[in-house]
Structure formats: C-alpha cells, structure tokens
Design an enzyme around this catalytic site. Sequence first.
Site, PDB file in Angstrom:
ATOM      1  N   ASN A 121       0.873  -1.172   0.000  1.00 52.89           N
ATOM      2  CA  ASN A 121       0.000   0.000   0.000  1.00 52.89           C
ATOM      3  C   ASN A 121       0.909   1.221   0.000  1.00 52.89           C
ATOM      4  O   ASN A 121       1.541   1.519   1.011  1.00 52.89           O
ATOM      5  CB  ASN A 121      -0.899  -0.033   1.244  1.00 52.89           C
ATOM      6  CG  ASN A 121      -1.697   1.251   1.415  1.00 52.89           C
ATOM      7  OD1 ASN A 121      -1.762   2.091   0.507  1.00 52.89           O
ATOM      8  ND2 ASN A 121      -2.304   1.410   2.583  1.00 52.89           N
ATOM      9  N   TRP A 122       0.958   1.899  -1.131  1.00 53.94           N
ATOM     10  CA  TRP A 122       1.894   3.021  -1.254  1.00 53.94           C
ATOM     11  C   TRP A 122       1.391   4.291  -0.584  1.00 53.94           C
ATOM     12  O   TRP A 122       2.114   5.267  -0.507  1.00 53.94           O
ATOM     13  CB  TRP A 122       2.170   3.313  -2.739  1.00 53.94           C
ATOM     14  CG  TRP A 122       2.910   2.238  -3.448  1.00 53.94           C
ATOM     15  CD1 TRP A 122       3.394   1.064  -2.916  1.00 53.94           C
ATOM     16  CD2 TRP A 122       3.274   2.209  -4.835  1.00 53.94           C
ATOM     17  NE1 TRP A 122       4.022   0.331  -3.884  1.00 53.94           N
ATOM     18  CE2 TRP A 122       3.959   1.015  -5.070  1.00 53.94           C
ATOM     19  CE3 TRP A 122       3.062   3.092  -5.899  1.00 53.94           C
ATOM     20  CZ2 TRP A 122       4.455   0.676  -6.324  1.00 53.94           C
ATOM     21  CZ3 TRP A 122       3.551   2.758  -7.148  1.00 53.94           C
ATOM     22  CH2 TRP A 122       4.247   1.560  -7.363  1.00 53.94           C
ATOM     23  N   LYS A 123       0.132   4.295  -0.201  1.00 59.46           N
ATOM     24  CA  LYS A 123      -0.470   5.499   0.405  1.00 59.46           C
ATOM     25  C   LYS A 123      -0.229   6.703  -0.512  1.00 59.46           C
ATOM     26  O   LYS A 123      -0.262   6.542  -1.730  1.00 59.46           O
ATOM     27  CB  LYS A 123       0.071   5.680   1.825  1.00 59.46           C
ATOM     28  CG  LYS A 123      -0.052   4.376   2.646  1.00 59.46           C
ATOM     29  CD  LYS A 123       0.223   4.526   4.100  1.00 59.46           C
ATOM     30  CE  LYS A 123       0.029   3.163   4.778  1.00 59.46           C
ATOM     31  NZ  LYS A 123       0.191   3.216   6.223  1.00 59.46           N
TER      32      LYS A 123
ATOM     33  N   HIS B 217      -9.345   1.150   5.038  1.00 66.94           N
ATOM     34  CA  HIS B 217      -8.046   1.293   5.695  1.00 66.94           C
ATOM     35  C   HIS B 217      -8.198   2.230   6.896  1.00 66.94           C
ATOM     36  O   HIS B 217      -8.970   3.180   6.853  1.00 66.94           O
ATOM     37  CB  HIS B 217      -7.013   1.851   4.696  1.00 66.94           C
ATOM     38  CG  HIS B 217      -5.625   1.806   5.252  1.00 66.94           C
ATOM     39  ND1 HIS B 217      -5.150   2.756   6.128  1.00 66.94           N
ATOM     40  CD2 HIS B 217      -4.623   0.912   5.080  1.00 66.94           C
ATOM     41  CE1 HIS B 217      -3.913   2.435   6.466  1.00 66.94           C
ATOM     42  NE2 HIS B 217      -3.570   1.324   5.847  1.00 66.94           N
TER      43      HIS B 217
ATOM     44  N   GLU C  12      -6.521   4.596   7.944  1.00 62.53           N
ATOM     45  CA  GLU C  12      -6.317   6.030   7.654  1.00 62.53           C
ATOM     46  C   GLU C  12      -7.572   6.628   7.019  1.00 62.53           C
ATOM     47  O   GLU C  12      -7.905   7.792   7.266  1.00 62.53           O
ATOM     48  CB  GLU C  12      -5.077   6.204   6.762  1.00 62.53           C
ATOM     49  CG  GLU C  12      -3.797   5.986   7.570  1.00 62.53           C
ATOM     50  CD  GLU C  12      -2.622   5.417   6.790  1.00 62.53           C
ATOM     51  OE1 GLU C  12      -2.612   5.496   5.551  1.00 62.53           O
ATOM     52  OE2 GLU C  12      -1.700   4.880   7.445  1.00 62.53           O
TER      53      GLU C  12
ATOM     54  N   GLU D 202      -4.909  -4.865  10.567  1.00 63.78           N
ATOM     55  CA  GLU D 202      -3.851  -3.873  10.738  1.00 63.78           C
ATOM     56  C   GLU D 202      -4.071  -3.114  12.042  1.00 63.78           C
ATOM     57  O   GLU D 202      -4.844  -2.143  12.075  1.00 63.78           O
ATOM     58  CB  GLU D 202      -3.862  -2.882   9.569  1.00 63.78           C
ATOM     59  CG  GLU D 202      -3.638  -3.522   8.221  1.00 63.78           C
ATOM     60  CD  GLU D 202      -3.130  -2.504   7.207  1.00 63.78           C
ATOM     61  OE1 GLU D 202      -2.040  -2.720   6.680  1.00 63.78           O
ATOM     62  OE2 GLU D 202      -3.812  -1.488   6.975  1.00 63.78           O
TER      63      GLU D 202
ATOM     64  N   GLY E 297       3.159   2.260  10.687  1.00 66.58           N
ATOM     65  CA  GLY E 297       4.120   3.348  10.550  1.00 66.58           C
ATOM     66  C   GLY E 297       4.863   3.683  11.824  1.00 66.58           C
ATOM     67  O   GLY E 297       5.531   4.718  11.923  1.00 66.58           O
TER      68      GLY E 297
ATOM     69  N   SER F 278       3.932  -2.164  10.110  1.00 71.79           N
ATOM     70  CA  SER F 278       5.386  -2.253  10.269  1.00 71.79           C
ATOM     71  C   SER F 278       5.966  -3.600   9.832  1.00 71.79           C
ATOM     72  O   SER F 278       6.893  -4.117  10.457  1.00 71.79           O
ATOM     73  CB  SER F 278       5.808  -1.914  11.708  1.00 71.79           C
ATOM     74  OG  SER F 278       5.487  -0.562  12.008  1.00 71.79           O
TER      75      SER F 278
ATOM     76  N   GLY G 276       3.165  -1.173   4.143  1.00 68.37           N
ATOM     77  CA  GLY G 276       3.187   0.257   3.816  1.00 68.37           C
ATOM     78  C   GLY G 276       4.608   0.684   3.468  1.00 68.37           C
ATOM     79  O   GLY G 276       5.095   0.459   2.356  1.00 68.37           O
ATOM     80  N   GLY G 277       5.291   1.279   4.430  1.00 70.51           N
ATOM     81  CA  GLY G 277       6.620   1.862   4.202  1.00 70.51           C
ATOM     82  C   GLY G 277       7.593   0.975   3.439  1.00 70.51           C
ATOM     83  O   GLY G 277       8.235   1.429   2.480  1.00 70.51           O
TER      84      GLY G 277
HETATM   85  P1  13P Z   1       3.430   0.379   7.505  1.00 76.07           P
HETATM   86  O1  13P Z   1       3.936  -0.899   6.895  1.00 76.07           O
HETATM   87  O2  13P Z   1       4.165   1.587   6.997  1.00 76.07           O
HETATM   88  O3  13P Z   1       3.375   0.292   8.986  1.00 76.07           O
HETATM   89  O4  13P Z   1       1.912   0.567   6.986  1.00 76.07           O
HETATM   90  C1  13P Z   1       1.019  -0.475   7.115  1.00 76.07           C
HETATM   91  C2  13P Z   1      -0.227  -0.155   6.375  1.00 76.07           C
HETATM   92  O5  13P Z   1      -0.996   0.711   6.763  1.00 76.07           O
HETATM   93  C3  13P Z   1      -0.499  -0.895   5.132  1.00 76.07           C
HETATM   94  O6  13P Z   1      -1.805  -0.665   4.676  1.00 76.07           O
END
Ligand code: 13P
Length: 253
Positions: free
Chosen positions: A10-12, A97, A99, A169, A175, A215, A236-237
Amino acid sequence: MTRKPIVAGNWKLNKTPAEARQFIIALKNKVAGIDTRAEILVCPPHVALDAVVDAARDTKIAVGSQNTFWEESGAFTGETSTGMLESLGVTHTLIGHSERRALFGETDDMVARKLRKVLESNLTPLVCVGETLEEREGELTEQVITRQVTAALEGTAHEHAGRLVLAYEPVWAIGTGRTASPEMANDVHTLIRRILRGIFGDSAAEGIRILYGGSVKPDNASTLMAESDIDGVLVGGASLDPGSFAEIIRAAP
Ligand code: 13P
C-alpha cells in the site's frame, strides 16, 4: 497451509506516475528471480494506476486501488467507481483502511456499502480492520474487531465469500516500527476466522485469506507469515522500495 499467500504493498500518498513506473520496472526484474506461489499486489495512488497497470502488464504483479466508492457515477466529487477502476485494468481494491476511517471519516456502514458495491464488480476487495492503541490497552480488541468485521460483511452474499480478503492492521503498529508479535497477530487472525466461520460456515471461512499489516519489514515478514492464520502481508513503508518489497515477497511461504 493451502491458502495462497498475498504480499500486497500500500503506497499510500507516495509516488508520481513516473516514479511508479520506475518502481514496477525494478520490481519486475527482482520478481523474475523469485520462485514464489504468492500473489503480488501493489496499490498506488489513483493517478498512478494507469501507469502501473501498463508497466505491470504480462507480469505476476497485480494492481489495486487504495479506495473506491459505492456509487457508479453521478454527483460525487472526488470519488472513483469500481467500473472506472476495472476499465483501467485494476483488479483489487483496499476498503476501510484505518487512515480512511480516522482521517476521512469512513464508518463501518460506509465500509459495508463499499464492500457490497465491490462484490457486484469483478474487483477483489481487501477489507481492513484494526484496533487503536487505546482500544488494545482497554482490552477492547476482540470487541472492536468483531464489530468491524461483522459490520463490514453485513449484507454480503455467501456466494461471494470466496472472493473476500481481509487485512488485520492494528492501528498502533502502522508506521510506528512497532509490530504486533506473530502470536499476538495470529490470535486476532484466529478470532477473525472464527467470526467468518459464524457468518459463512467452516469450509468457506477456511478459504478466506487474512493478511497482517503494520510495520512489516523484510526481517519480520517470514515469522509473521509462518503463523497458521496469517495468509500474507499488507505492507506500507517497506513496499515503497523495490528491494525491500522483493525481500518480503521472497519471505512468503
Ligand atoms: P506500515 O507498513 O508503513 O506500517 O503501513 C502499514 C499499512 O498501513 C499498510 O496498509
């Protein structure tokens, strides 16, 4: 484990179309050297979807959106429908998600409406659930996850169960560099599967993939995916760099 793992990125809010294309070119080369049965998915921002679908053509890399809407067209400024995504060659979409829930006001009911619309399309939904730190510390994890999963699946036809993917999640692990321990994550995955059994029956629930996110890095991905009810990861990251994302793909069982 017979469920086929999914490694999803997920590149956000990251990467322009040009950067996204470069990423896919690099990832494609790395993936060519990895013998894996895992499904590989990347979820770029909407403006990069077209470029990513094009760059990922004839590869094992599938493309998903990070969001979609429950109506197909009309006066809904800023939204993107499932039909529009499908017309680009997108095959998956994230829904709910944390967020989206925390920053953009998505409620359980909105998540359910989106899921019902996605299941009417040909897209594969990845429905995200997870508790906050406050909820975990207040020993509300089970209650919150049960509510989120049950509400999201409200009105989902049993015939669609096979297409569902869920992602657990924990908000406090996103993050933050603070991952749930594999056992802690698996406990929640087992709870989610128990809820799915109650809704869809044993055999359908056994087939539904439940991903872990929060993470996930190359050094913790394999122990997480070794757990009995963890069927892949939503990253994510660490999905923003083709090298670390490829290492996570390599870690899939
Ligand atoms: P991180 O891997 O950066 O913690 O993000 C997880 C995430 O929200 C994937 O959708």
